[in-house]
Scaffold this motif. Structure first.
Motif, mmCIF file in Angstrom:
data_model
loop_
_atom_site.group_PDB
_atom_site.id
_atom_site.type_symbol
_atom_site.label_atom_id
_atom_site.label_comp_id
_atom_site.label_asym_id
_atom_site.label_seq_id
_atom_site.Cartn_x
_atom_site.Cartn_y
_atom_site.Cartn_z
ATOM 1 N N ALA A 286 0.833 -1.206 0.000
ATOM 2 C CA ALA A 286 0.000 0.000 0.000
ATOM 3 C C ALA A 286 0.870 1.259 0.000
ATOM 4 N N ARG A 287 0.694 2.104 -1.009
ATOM 5 C CA ARG A 287 1.418 3.373 -1.079
ATOM 6 C C ARG A 287 0.640 4.508 -0.408
ATOM 7 N N ARG A 288 -0.671 4.320 -0.279
ATOM 8 C CA ARG A 288 -1.487 5.309 0.421
ATOM 9 C C ARG A 288 -2.533 4.563 1.240
ATOM 10 N N ILE A 289 -2.988 5.189 2.297
ATOM 11 C CA ILE A 289 -3.974 4.609 3.189
ATOM 12 C C ILE A 289 -5.201 5.517 3.210
ATOM 13 N N LEU A 290 -6.353 4.942 2.928
ATOM 14 C CA LEU A 290 -7.595 5.706 2.969
ATOM 15 C C LEU A 290 -8.092 5.806 4.408
ATOM 16 N N ALA A 308 1.557 6.433 2.743
ATOM 17 C CA ALA A 308 2.194 5.431 3.598
ATOM 18 C C ALA A 308 3.713 5.589 3.533
ATOM 19 N N PRO A 309 4.439 5.156 4.562
ATOM 20 C CA PRO A 309 5.900 5.226 4.533
ATOM 21 C C PRO A 309 6.463 4.416 3.368
ATOM 22 N N GLU A 310 7.591 4.829 2.855
ATOM 23 C CA GLU A 310 8.242 4.127 1.760
ATOM 24 C C GLU A 310 8.696 2.740 2.211
ATOM 25 N N PRO A 311 8.714 1.763 1.302
ATOM 26 C CA PRO A 311 9.188 0.418 1.649
ATOM 27 C C PRO A 311 10.615 0.443 2.170
ATOM 28 N N ARG A 317 9.573 1.324 9.647
ATOM 29 C CA ARG A 317 8.522 1.667 8.676
ATOM 30 C C ARG A 317 7.147 1.566 9.332
ATOM 31 N N TRP A 318 6.949 0.532 10.137
ATOM 32 C CA TRP A 318 5.640 0.329 10.752
ATOM 33 C C TRP A 318 5.432 1.230 11.953
ATOM 34 N N GLU A 319 6.529 1.627 12.602
ATOM 35 C CA GLU A 319 6.413 2.634 13.660
ATOM 36 C C GLU A 319 5.956 3.966 13.066
ATOM 37 N N LYS A 320 6.519 4.302 11.889
ATOM 38 C CA LYS A 320 6.105 5.533 11.210
ATOM 39 C C LYS A 320 4.636 5.458 10.800
ATOM 40 N N LEU A 321 4.225 4.266 10.301
ATOM 41 C CA LEU A 321 2.828 4.113 9.902
ATOM 42 C C LEU A 321 1.910 4.283 11.114
ATOM 43 N N ALA A 322 2.314 3.755 12.256
ATOM 44 C CA ALA A 322 1.514 3.907 13.472
ATOM 45 C C ALA A 322 1.345 5.379 13.835
#
Length: 376
Positions: A286-290, A308-311, A317-322
């Motif tokens: 996922a490059r963007r999250i709705l 979403a954060p870059e791969p 990466r998942w900490e940033k997403l949180a």
């Protein structure tokens, strides 16, 4: 012989007043009997999600005294998930009674760690003590990722169960054995009881197989069951009359009763979708999250899309997403790895795996459309 062991899950103290909850965190199974329907194993929950739901049950006033791990697969087939769940429950609720049910494969290497958590008891499912009988009961047994012939697998199962029961007892754990009575093993029940006692098992449960409606299989006659129980009772203590584990609550993933709920701090839903129509993206792709959430009038609608954060970057990466989703109580996606699910859960965001329609799923999360649907 009646039950003398004092325990909240069996014996004279096991009454409907004992609240018990099963946390479905075991994702893999070791075997399937010929009598079980050939259906896909239900989805398991992440340990963090299951414990969060346990918290909700207790906060709502449910008097939970026993937490067990019994499925949907075998708790020892993915021991990390089982151990993590039990450890979190033990730390949060030190007086909680913990238990699990397993086929017993691989139990020898996990006995000490389970004893460290002060597991109340372990139930081992033993339907045979000779490989020939096991071959007649099981459709397949898969101790690892590779299939092995049933005769070979049956011998391994018998050996592993014996080793596990011995190891559990040496670690100081109470061992309950459950043996389901089938036509294929009813004549072997006394031998199973004697063998289990010799291995050190504390108590034996003898439920009998009840086939589904219109099944080709049949239940063993009451007289044969009674005889089998009488013979078994000569060697080992039996459940009396048969498990009464108290009021039981199953947490299954996902259902309308177990799905997460919005809060003042986290009112929104995050969705990984390529089109906005269906939940169709693996989280890692996922490059963007709705972002869906309630408008001022209370109706849930698409609010925005967030990058979403870059791969790359591993856990960071998942900490940033949180952080990006810090106002979301749940993330919907078609698939996700264990690591992102763990990190998101630790940050208060449940991950729900689904391939359903976005609008319909979001609607369910906000109460099933009681307030109406958003008009764009």
């Amino acid at each position: 012989m009646t039950t003398s062991i004092s325990h909240p899950c069996f014996g004279p103290t096991a009454r409907a007043s004992v609240g018990r909850v099963h946390l479905p965190v075991a994702p893999k199974t070791y075997a399937r009997t010929r009598f079980a329907p050939a259906t896909k194993l239900p989805a398991a929950m992440m340990p963090e999600d299951a414990v969060a739901l346990l918290d909700e049950l207790i906060a709502s006033g449910k008097k939970i005294k026993v937490v067990g791990i019994t499925g949907p697969g075998d708790p020892l087939a993915d021991f990390d998930a089982t151990y993590r769940t039990l450890k979190m429950v033990r730390e949060k609720y030190p007086r909680m009674t913990l238990c699990l049910t397993t086929l017993g494969l691989g139990g020898e290497k996990y006995a000490a760690k389970l004893a460290e958590l002060k597991i109340s008891h372990i139930t081992v499912l033993v339907d045979a003590v000779d490989s020939a009988t096991a071959e007649n009961i099981y459709a397949w047994i898969r101790p690892s990722t590779k299939n092995i012939p049933l005769p070979e697998a049956s011998k391994l199962l018998i050996e592993e169960q014996s080793a596990s029961i011995k190891a559990f007892k040496e670690a100081g754990l109470t061992v309950k054995v459950n043996t389901t009575i089938y036509h294929e093993n009813v004549a072997q029940i006394e031998n199973i009881a004697l063998t289990m006692k010799e291995l050190g098992a504390d108590i034996l449960g003898l439920p009998f197989f009840i086939p589904e409606k219109d099944s080709e299989f049949s239940t063993v006659e009451n007289e044969a069951v009674a005889t089998a129980r009488e013979l078994a009772a000569k060697h080992i203590e039996l459940m009396d009359p048969w498990p009464r584990c108290g009021a039981s609550t199953e947490l299954k993933a996902p259902t309308s009763n177990s799905l997460p709920k919005p809060s003042n701090r986290r009112p929104n839903v995050a969705v990984a979708s390529s089109s906005g129509m269906d939940i169709d993206l693996h989280l890692g792709h996922a490059r963007r999250i709705l972002i869906y959430g309630p408008r001022e009038d209370g109706l849930a609608c698409l609010l925005e899309a967030r990058q979403a954060p870059e791969p790359g970057g591993g856990g960071s990466r998942w900490e940033k997403l949180a952080e990006i989703l810090d106002d979301c109580f749940v993330l919907l996606c078609a698939a996700a790895g264990d690591n992102p699910q763990k990190i998101l859960a630790a940050n208060g965001i449940r991950t729900v795996i689904s391939e359903e329609n976005v609008e319909g799923t979001v609607d369910v999360l906000y109460g099933g459309g009681k307030k109406g649907k958003c008009k764009k």
